[in-house]
Design an enzyme around this catalytic site. Sequence first.
Site, short mmCIF file in Angstrom:
data_model
loop_
_atom_site.label_atom_id
_atom_site.label_comp_id
_atom_site.label_asym_id
_atom_site.label_seq_id
_atom_site.Cartn_x
_atom_site.Cartn_y
_atom_site.Cartn_z
N VAL A 77 3.98 8.50 -3.25
CA VAL A 77 3.07 8.21 -2.64
C VAL A 77 2.69 8.07 -3.84
CG1 VAL A 77 1.58 8.39 -1.47
CG2 VAL A 77 3.68 8.94 -0.64
N CYS A 78 1.76 7.28 -3.93
CA CYS A 78 0.46 6.96 -5.57
C CYS A 78 -0.43 7.91 -4.97
CB CYS A 78 0.26 5.51 -5.49
SG CYS A 78 -1.09 5.46 -6.60
N ILE A 79 -0.88 8.70 -5.92
CA ILE A 79 -1.79 9.98 -5.62
C ILE A 79 -3.20 8.94 -5.80
CG2 ILE A 79 -1.91 10.54 -8.24
CD1 ILE A 79 -1.64 13.34 -6.95
N ALA A 82 -3.48 7.84 -2.31
CA ALA A 82 -3.71 8.90 -1.24
C ALA A 82 -4.51 9.40 -1.25
CB ALA A 82 -2.12 9.68 -1.67
#
Lengths: 130, 93, 121
Positions: A77-79, A82
């Site tokens: 998940v793209c930090i 997110a």
Amino acid sequence: MIFSLLVYGAPHSHQAAESAYRFAVSALNQGHGIHRIFFYGDGVHNGSALASPPQDECDLPARWQALAEQHELDLVVCIAAAVRRGVLDANEALRYEKPAHNLRAGFELSGLGQLAEAAIQSDRLITFGA
Amino acid sequence: MTLHTLNRPPSDRALLTDCLAALLADDTLLLLEDGVYCALESLSLPTGVRCVALAADVEARGIGSRLPAGIEVVDDAGFVELCCRNDRVLSWF
Amino acid sequence: MSKSKSFLIISRRPPYGSSHARDALDTALTTAVFEQPVAILFQGDGVYQLLSGQEPGGVRQKNLSATLSALPMYDIDRLYVCARAMAQRGLDQNDLVLPVEVLDDAGIAGLIRNHDVVMNF
């Protein structure tokens, strides 16, 4: 063939994530490999541990988790996307001094570099856009 | 050879126009999600371009019997196979 | 990293109204950090990202065009716009924050075929 998937849509808001899930299952059934599934934009909500759809509806975050456990998939998940949208793991909750974290088991937060790396290392990158 | 996927209905005219303009001979256009409604329009495809629609999305929307003759229906496995057969996959959304 | 691939990012959305334009730009910048050749094509409403005179302070966002005009510093200097998109919007090169190459439909179709990875935003 080694695939990576880019998922741009949130569950329920858009069909993209469900299409990506079906594609992943079909690719694995055919014996292909999946290097990584990268969740970007509103797609980060696929990694929520708190999504609670009605019992007769598809619980996509739970299905991703189960698929990842079964096939040892790398669900990233793209930090940056997110934390902006309130999908945090324990580390980020601590860093931003938030009272809770909600990243589902089986997913990890990491940078956009993981998308670039996936595109470089995989034979095909398939985007499920929203 | 490129597999183009399109997941928006034909009312998103700008997207459909740009997608169709990007097709070259031997490319394949795969319609999925709301994109399957594009199959109901008379799409002007360049010669040598194959157009397919994803079965689950066609069935979900009840348009199977309305598809024109030139549109093939493929299942999820067929989608994966198309990704393998083409050099790249470009998603229009 | 052993492998090298050529990347084409197609940026189709206008700035500020959604995160697509910013995500396209961030993806291009990150890919360039991995020392992969990156080109960007602005198509459809995406050409509005390049319009000069943007002042997004009032909508509490960062100026996208300022980052775009710095792209050549990040070794992203192959920037293209769709000729049809420009003409439909009455725009020409003088309206834009940096020089770009204008491509017709055949040029865009060829551009896609010449890249290993093509990502739409």
